[in-house]
Design a protein around this motif. Structure first.
Motif: not given
Length: 422
Positions: A64-70, A100-114
């Motif tokens: 999960q930690a690498a997902y936003a970058t991917t 899935g559950t997007p909010t399993m990722l940190p809010a900062a990762d969701l913000a970075r993808m947006l």
């Protein structure tokens, strides 16, 4: 989980067919949405056949930690592909993070993808940005961070307010937490939808009524209510096959749909799609409406689907009406392809005008605005009168040239579509 459909190969660079390129600048007026699939769940529910994984299923290489970058690598690829096709100048009207559950990722990762989506195309003024969430996957702080990052809406997977129903579905959250989550989201400035499932084995009509009343007590402005479909390959399907669980009959499902429509309508939430109710047009999910209206979107993530329509001016001899493609399903393979600079596309289909027409009817009749009778194949327009006579289509709307389902028609929408298509 279901297999990906068959299709023709996607080019290694992800390039779209040349015939999607608009010759007249019309692309700038066509709405464009982005879907971001986040394939992680804390547990796999027995009824779920979505492309989701728990940490133990994935192992190393797709953490999960690498997902936003991917995912952002695919955003970059999508920007290049659409720009090369003359479709890169449109701002994004809607963004939807699903799983899935997007909010399993940190809010900062969701913000970075947006932020990556915004950097690639820009967000249109008033863009709708939604994330799905489970009641136990958000906090007041995380919801405030999402709102500050530009999210406008959260869709909470409540499913039921009744503990034994949640247990059958293998949902792990405490239903008593849902009102708090709604309050936290609203305090953060987010619009809120609650998602329900009806027809779980062992769920009575009184159980379903209790769930609806619990939803209405929160005062939310949007509700989705879906009939449980037990798909082959799921744990629940095996339980049903072994006789451990008994599915409700069609009459039970119909009674529960009608109860939902009655209670939600009385509370001021009107249906705008067969399974969705909103307090007004401003609360309808614009991203999902874009699917039902056949707009363009790019799906980011493993197993995600995308679609681009061909402008009429670009169709060669009217042989192509659009292209749909889908990504490889497993997160490790998805990540490896993007890291190598290749498209994660697994296959695609080139839609003919007849296929696109079928989809237009299939999706268009599901929404309250309905479909123009003129959009039907000429050979099927005469079927409208018979459907009105049987109470499946609205007679007043038909006189005005629109195909609009009655409530009985909503219960039999698939049958209506079959009669309206060649």
């Amino acid at each position: 989980m279901p297999a990906l459909p068959d299709g023709v190969p996607v080019p290694a660079d992800g390039a779209l067919p040349g015939w999607v390129r608009p010759a007249d600048g019309s692309a700038a007026t066509r709405p464009f949405g982005v879907y971001v699939h986040v394939p992680f769940c804390s547990v796999r529910c027995g009824y779920c056949d979505f492309n989701t994984y728990t940490a133990s299923e994935l192992g190393g290489g797709a953490d999960q930690a690498a997902y936003a970058t991917t995912a952002l690598r695919e955003v970059g690829l999508a920007h290049r592909v659409l720009d090369d096709a003359g479709l890169g100048s449109r701002p994004v009207s809607t963004v939807f993070f699903g799983g899935g559950t997007p909010t399993m990722l940190p809010a900062a990762d969701l913000a970075r993808m947006l932020r990556g989506v915004d950097d690639a195309w820009g967000l249109a003024d008033g863009a709708e940005v939604t994330t799905e969430a489970n009641p136990d996957s958000v906090t007041p702080d995380s919801l405030r961070l999402l709102a500050d990052a530009g999210f406008t809406r959260v869709s909470v997977g409540m499913q039921s307010a009744v503990p034994h129903v949640l247990a059958t579905l293998e949902r792990t959250h405490d239903p008593r937490r849902v009102p708090d989550v709604v309050a936290w989201a609203r305090d953060a400035g987010l619009d809120v939808s609650l998602d329900l499932i009806y027809g779980t084995p062992g769920e009575s009509l009184d159980d379903w009524r209790a769930s609806l009343e619990a939803v209405l007590a929160t005062g939310v402005d949007h509700v989705s209510a879906y009939a449980l479909v037990v798909e082959p390959g799921t744990k629940m399907h095996a339980q049903v096959r072994r006789g451990e669980l008994a599915l409700p009959d069609e009459d039970d499902q119909a009674a529960k749909y009608e109860l939902a429509d009655d209670l939600l309508t009385e509370a001021g939430l009107g249906w705008y799609e067969v399974s969705n109710w909103a307090r007004g047009p401003e609360h309808a999910c614009r991203h999902n409406l874009a699917y039902w209206r056949g707009n363009d979107w790019w799906g980011i993530g493993p197993g995600a689907h995308s679609y681009v329509a061909a402008p009429s001016s670009a169709r060669p001899a009217e042989t192509h009406a659009g292209v749909r493609w889908w990504n490889v399903k497993h997160p490790r393979r998805y990540a490896a392809l993007l890291e190598s600079g290749a498209s994660p596309g697994a296959g695609r289909e080139l839609l003919t005008p007849a296929e696109a027409q079928l989809e237009r009817v299939l999706l268009g009749v599901r929404v309250r605005e309905g479909l123009d009778v003129a959009a039907l194949d000429p050979s099927r327009r005469s079927a409208v009168a018979g459907l009105v006579a049987r109470g499946l289509l609205d007679g007043v709307a038909a006189v005005r040239g629109r195909v609009v389902l009655t409530r009985r028609g909503r219960l039999l929408a698939d049958s209506v579509v079959r009669e309206l298509t060649p």
